[in-house]
Design an enzyme around this catalytic site. Sequence first.
Site, mmCIF file in Angstrom:
data_model
loop_
_atom_site.group_PDB
_atom_site.id
_atom_site.type_symbol
_atom_site.label_atom_id
_atom_site.label_comp_id
_atom_site.label_asym_id
_atom_site.label_seq_id
_atom_site.Cartn_x
_atom_site.Cartn_y
_atom_site.Cartn_z
ATOM 1 N N CYS A 65 0.953 -1.168 -0.085
ATOM 2 C CA CYS A 65 -0.062 -0.065 -0.083
ATOM 3 C C CYS A 65 0.993 1.159 0.127
ATOM 4 O O CYS A 65 1.863 1.401 0.826
ATOM 5 C CB CYS A 65 -0.820 -0.047 1.249
ATOM 6 S SG CYS A 65 -1.388 1.552 1.689
ATOM 7 N N GLU A 66 0.361 2.206 -0.812
ATOM 8 C CA GLU A 66 1.377 3.298 -0.909
ATOM 9 C C GLU A 66 1.101 4.293 0.284
ATOM 10 O O GLU A 66 1.728 5.272 0.480
ATOM 11 C CB GLU A 66 1.128 3.805 -2.354
ATOM 12 C CG GLU A 66 -0.123 4.809 -2.577
ATOM 13 C CD GLU A 66 -0.254 5.394 -4.169
ATOM 14 O OE1 GLU A 66 -0.813 6.283 -4.219
ATOM 15 O OE2 GLU A 66 0.205 4.894 -4.927
ATOM 16 N N HIS A 67 0.096 4.195 0.913
ATOM 17 C CA HIS A 67 -0.425 5.058 2.060
ATOM 18 C C HIS A 67 0.306 4.584 3.347
ATOM 19 O O HIS A 67 0.904 5.488 4.095
ATOM 20 C CB HIS A 67 -1.829 4.870 2.352
ATOM 21 C CG HIS A 67 -2.508 5.533 1.015
ATOM 22 N ND1 HIS A 67 -3.940 4.903 0.651
ATOM 23 C CD2 HIS A 67 -2.306 6.625 0.297
ATOM 24 C CE1 HIS A 67 -4.214 5.707 -0.389
ATOM 25 N NE2 HIS A 67 -3.314 6.490 -0.780
ATOM 26 N N HIS A 68 0.637 3.352 3.567
ATOM 27 C CA HIS A 68 1.171 2.795 4.800
ATOM 28 C C HIS A 68 2.330 2.021 4.670
ATOM 29 O O HIS A 68 2.802 1.498 5.680
ATOM 30 C CB HIS A 68 0.266 2.088 5.726
ATOM 31 C CG HIS A 68 -0.911 3.177 6.049
ATOM 32 N ND1 HIS A 68 -2.294 3.018 5.457
ATOM 33 C CD2 HIS A 68 -1.223 4.157 6.972
ATOM 34 C CE1 HIS A 68 -3.054 3.918 5.824
ATOM 35 N NE2 HIS A 68 -2.618 4.506 6.848
ATOM 36 N N GLN B 180 -5.055 -0.355 -5.026
ATOM 37 C CA GLN B 180 -5.583 -1.447 -5.760
ATOM 38 C C GLN B 180 -6.361 -1.007 -7.089
ATOM 39 O O GLN B 180 -6.216 -1.657 -8.182
ATOM 40 C CB GLN B 180 -6.568 -2.406 -4.936
ATOM 41 C CG GLN B 180 -7.060 -3.612 -5.640
ATOM 42 C CD GLN B 180 -7.696 -4.611 -4.606
ATOM 43 O OE1 GLN B 180 -7.407 -4.516 -3.233
ATOM 44 N NE2 GLN B 180 -8.712 -5.115 -5.046
ATOM 45 N N HIS C 133 -5.880 -6.088 2.487
ATOM 46 C CA HIS C 133 -4.898 -4.760 3.019
ATOM 47 C C HIS C 133 -4.521 -4.955 4.384
ATOM 48 O O HIS C 133 -5.281 -4.611 5.207
ATOM 49 C CB HIS C 133 -5.612 -3.753 2.347
ATOM 50 C CG HIS C 133 -5.899 -3.489 1.072
ATOM 51 N ND1 HIS C 133 -5.394 -2.696 0.297
ATOM 52 C CD2 HIS C 133 -6.607 -4.143 0.170
ATOM 53 C CE1 HIS C 133 -5.668 -2.768 -1.181
ATOM 54 N NE2 HIS C 133 -6.430 -3.856 -0.999
ATOM 55 N N CYS D 220 -2.888 -2.671 5.965
ATOM 56 C CA CYS D 220 -3.106 -1.491 6.461
ATOM 57 C C CYS D 220 -4.418 -1.298 7.286
ATOM 58 O O CYS D 220 -4.531 -0.548 8.084
ATOM 59 C CB CYS D 220 -2.816 -0.468 5.456
ATOM 60 S SG CYS D 220 -4.131 -0.480 4.114
#
Length: 199
Positions: A86-89, A127, A155, A157
């Site tokens: 995940c690019e956020h976490h 995704q 996910h 995250c």
Amino acid sequence: MSDHPTRNDVTREQAEEAVRTLLRWAGDDPSREGLLDTPKRVVKAYGDWFSGYVEDPAEYLKRTFEEVEGYDEMVVLRDIEFESHCEHHMAPIIGRAHVGYLPTDRVVGISKLARVVDGYARRFQVQEKMTAQIAQCINETLQPRGVAVVIEASHECMTTRGVHKRGVSMVTSQMLGVFREDPRTRAEILQFLGIQRTC
């Protein structure tokens, strides 16, 4: 992992030092025995997990086969397992991709479809974006009559932090060409994939 210009000229030593900084920030001592080689291991793991940045997934689709005796029905590859992040976490995304297309006059080796999935999965991802990237790559390179991509993934995250919800999976789909335009063809591909009214 060698140093690559595509990694913005960050050296291995700089990457390892960044890991040491995170270990200290988390509250541990990077010089203790158990963590001494962790920065090297993490950097090596990143070289594998994010190898998609140093490859062009479309290259896998360049070699095609025309001797298919006029075959022009669906080609479907189901249950392509993948790992992404995940690019956020920066947490893992673990899932399966299902890819189908309606060829015009040529087909591609089925392992190449799996390599395209891996090429995009081995990057920081969302995704929805990954689903669209895979479909667009196949569509632009093979120029089939239609492309369908469905991804199911969990996910970390969401399961290991935040709301801590386990057993939850996310489903995304991208339909192009006849799969988007013709409801019957769309229903047929979803039936092939064993998915009813999901997408």
